[in-house]
Design a protein around this motif. Structure first.
Motif, mmCIF file in Angstrom:
data_model
loop_
_atom_site.group_PDB
_atom_site.id
_atom_site.type_symbol
_atom_site.label_atom_id
_atom_site.label_comp_id
_atom_site.label_asym_id
_atom_site.label_seq_id
_atom_site.Cartn_x
_atom_site.Cartn_y
_atom_site.Cartn_z
ATOM 1 N N ASN A 86 0.839 -1.198 0.000
ATOM 2 C CA ASN A 86 0.000 0.000 0.000
ATOM 3 C C ASN A 86 0.872 1.245 0.000
ATOM 4 O OD1 ASN A 86 -2.292 -1.688 0.227
ATOM 5 N ND2 ASN A 86 -2.197 -1.630 2.463
ATOM 6 N N SER A 87 0.257 2.364 -0.320
ATOM 7 C CA SER A 87 0.968 3.655 -0.323
ATOM 8 C C SER A 87 2.292 3.546 -1.076
ATOM 9 C CB SER A 87 1.210 4.123 1.118
ATOM 10 O OG SER A 87 0.000 4.237 1.817
ATOM 11 N N LEU A 88 2.224 2.993 -2.254
ATOM 12 C CA LEU A 88 3.438 2.760 -3.022
ATOM 13 C C LEU A 88 4.108 4.058 -3.424
ATOM 14 C CD1 LEU A 88 2.194 -0.276 -5.089
ATOM 15 C CD2 LEU A 88 4.286 -0.243 -3.730
ATOM 16 N N LYS A 89 5.438 3.999 -3.463
ATOM 17 C CA LYS A 89 6.260 5.154 -3.815
ATOM 18 C C LYS A 89 7.102 4.819 -5.044
ATOM 19 C CE LYS A 89 6.816 6.229 1.116
ATOM 20 N NZ LYS A 89 7.808 6.452 2.205
ATOM 21 N N PRO A 90 7.542 5.813 -5.782
ATOM 22 C CA PRO A 90 8.408 5.532 -6.950
ATOM 23 C C PRO A 90 9.642 4.723 -6.583
ATOM 24 C CG PRO A 90 7.589 7.771 -7.061
ATOM 25 C CD PRO A 90 7.153 7.234 -5.724
ATOM 26 N N GLU A 91 10.155 4.926 -5.373
ATOM 27 C CA GLU A 91 11.346 4.188 -4.950
ATOM 28 C C GLU A 91 11.062 2.718 -4.663
ATOM 29 O OE1 GLU A 91 10.214 7.087 -3.706
ATOM 30 O OE2 GLU A 91 10.491 7.193 -1.510
ATOM 31 N N ASP A 92 9.818 2.305 -4.707
ATOM 32 C CA ASP A 92 9.478 0.885 -4.579
ATOM 33 C C ASP A 92 9.606 0.149 -5.914
ATOM 34 O OD1 ASP A 92 6.828 1.853 -2.367
ATOM 35 O OD2 ASP A 92 8.758 0.958 -1.806
ATOM 36 N N THR A 93 9.864 0.893 -6.974
ATOM 37 C CA THR A 93 10.015 0.291 -8.291
ATOM 38 C C THR A 93 11.190 -0.684 -8.304
ATOM 39 O OG1 THR A 93 9.046 2.185 -9.448
ATOM 40 C CG2 THR A 93 10.524 0.764 -10.718
ATOM 41 N N ALA A 94 10.915 -1.919 -8.698
ATOM 42 C CA ALA A 94 11.939 -2.971 -8.682
ATOM 43 C C ALA A 94 11.323 -4.255 -9.214
ATOM 44 C CB ALA A 94 12.451 -3.207 -7.268
ATOM 45 N N VAL A 95 12.184 -5.242 -9.430
ATOM 46 C CA VAL A 95 11.717 -6.600 -9.652
ATOM 47 C C VAL A 95 11.612 -7.261 -8.281
ATOM 48 C CG1 VAL A 95 12.167 -8.828 -10.721
ATOM 49 C CG2 VAL A 95 12.779 -6.718 -11.928
ATOM 50 N N TYR A 96 10.469 -7.840 -8.000
ATOM 51 C CA TYR A 96 10.216 -8.468 -6.710
ATOM 52 C C TYR A 96 10.292 -9.984 -6.857
ATOM 53 C CZ TYR A 96 8.855 -4.070 -4.579
ATOM 54 O OH TYR A 96 8.873 -2.794 -4.064
ATOM 55 N N TYR A 97 11.035 -10.598 -5.943
ATOM 56 C CA TYR A 97 11.238 -12.041 -5.955
ATOM 57 C C TYR A 97 10.743 -12.647 -4.648
ATOM 58 C CZ TYR A 97 14.724 -10.864 -9.541
ATOM 59 O OH TYR A 97 15.368 -10.385 -10.654
ATOM 60 N N CYS A 98 10.134 -13.817 -4.741
ATOM 61 C CA CYS A 98 9.885 -14.565 -3.515
ATOM 62 C C CYS A 98 10.936 -15.659 -3.402
ATOM 63 C CB CYS A 98 8.470 -15.139 -3.462
ATOM 64 S SG CYS A 98 8.143 -16.471 -4.606
ATOM 65 N N ALA A 99 11.206 -16.068 -2.169
ATOM 66 C CA ALA A 99 12.258 -17.036 -1.924
ATOM 67 C C ALA A 99 11.912 -17.881 -0.710
ATOM 68 C CB ALA A 99 13.591 -16.322 -1.704
ATOM 69 N N ALA A 100 12.457 -19.090 -0.676
ATOM 70 C CA ALA A 100 12.158 -20.045 0.388
ATOM 71 C C ALA A 100 13.422 -20.457 1.126
ATOM 72 C CB ALA A 100 11.469 -21.279 -0.209
ATOM 73 N N ASP A 101 13.356 -20.450 2.461
ATOM 74 C CA ASP A 101 14.441 -20.846 3.355
ATOM 75 C C ASP A 101 14.043 -22.157 4.021
ATOM 76 O OD1 ASP A 101 15.926 -19.269 6.326
ATOM 77 O OD2 ASP A 101 16.312 -21.177 5.341
ATOM 78 N N PRO A 102 14.809 -23.229 3.818
ATOM 79 C CA PRO A 102 14.406 -24.519 4.373
ATOM 80 C C PRO A 102 14.501 -24.622 5.891
ATOM 81 C CG PRO A 102 16.578 -24.677 3.397
ATOM 82 C CD PRO A 102 16.035 -23.309 3.055
ATOM 83 N N GLN A 103 15.254 -23.710 6.513
ATOM 84 C CA GLN A 103 15.391 -23.741 7.960
ATOM 85 C C GLN A 103 14.220 -22.983 8.569
ATOM 86 O OE1 GLN A 103 17.616 -25.568 9.530
ATOM 87 N NE2 GLN A 103 18.482 -26.218 7.567
ATOM 88 N N GLY A 104 13.281 -23.706 9.085
ATOM 89 C CA GLY A 104 12.078 -23.076 9.616
ATOM 90 C C GLY A 104 12.246 -22.525 11.016
ATOM 91 N N PHE A 105 13.198 -21.607 11.194
ATOM 92 C CA PHE A 105 13.363 -20.977 12.504
ATOM 93 C C PHE A 105 12.137 -20.122 12.821
ATOM 94 C CE2 PHE A 105 17.408 -22.588 13.076
ATOM 95 C CZ PHE A 105 18.263 -22.283 12.021
ATOM 96 N N ASN A 106 11.883 -19.918 14.087
ATOM 97 C CA ASN A 106 10.746 -19.092 14.462
ATOM 98 C C ASN A 106 10.919 -17.655 14.009
ATOM 99 O OD1 ASN A 106 9.091 -21.050 15.578
ATOM 100 N ND2 ASN A 106 9.989 -20.852 17.617
ATOM 101 N N THR A 107 12.159 -17.171 14.011
ATOM 102 C CA THR A 107 12.425 -15.828 13.503
ATOM 103 C C THR A 107 12.960 -15.959 12.078
ATOM 104 O OG1 THR A 107 12.939 -14.993 15.697
ATOM 105 C CG2 THR A 107 13.725 -13.710 13.813
#
Length: 128
Positions: A86-107
């Protein structure tokens, strides 16, 4: 084989909203045990973490630049992670990637080197 497929990017005016989705697939991929994150990379800049979420959705992290504007969430039944922007700004312009970490730490971890599966990315362009 694990695949992450992002969708929902596009062109939006400053102040507008977008919702990104990342759908995971793979016969042996236990999505609900992986921590997930969204990264972004703008032209000429390094890839940076935007938000991360632990395996259960109980713990999240946001970069200071998006705190209060972006929300990460996940639906383990649908094997999908979301990024509400929300409230997007021009500086948010980018390629967005999702990624997965196999270590399911709570943090959830922030460093890109911990994430072993990556999507192809989706372009987000915010016009002023």
């Amino acid at each position: 084989q694990v695949q992450l497929a992002e969708s929902g990017g596009g062109l939006v005016q400053a102040g507008g909203s977008l919702r990104l989705s990342c759908a995971a697939s793979g016969r042996t991929f236990s999505f609900s045990t992986y921590n997930m994150a969204w990264f972004r990379q703008a032209p000429g800049k390094e890839r940076e973490v935007v938000a991360a979420i632990n395996w259960s959705g109980s713990s999240t992290y946001y970069a200071d630049s998006v705190k209060g504007r972006f929300t990460i969430s996940r639906d383990n039944a649908k094997k999908t992670v979301y990024l509400q922007m929300n409230s997007l700004k021009p500086e948010d312009t980018a390629v967005y990637y999702c990624a997965a970490d196999p270590q399911g730490f709570n943090t959830p971890r922030r460093g890109s080197n911990w994430y072993i599966y990556w999507g192809q990315g989706t372009q987000v362009t915010v016009s002023s």
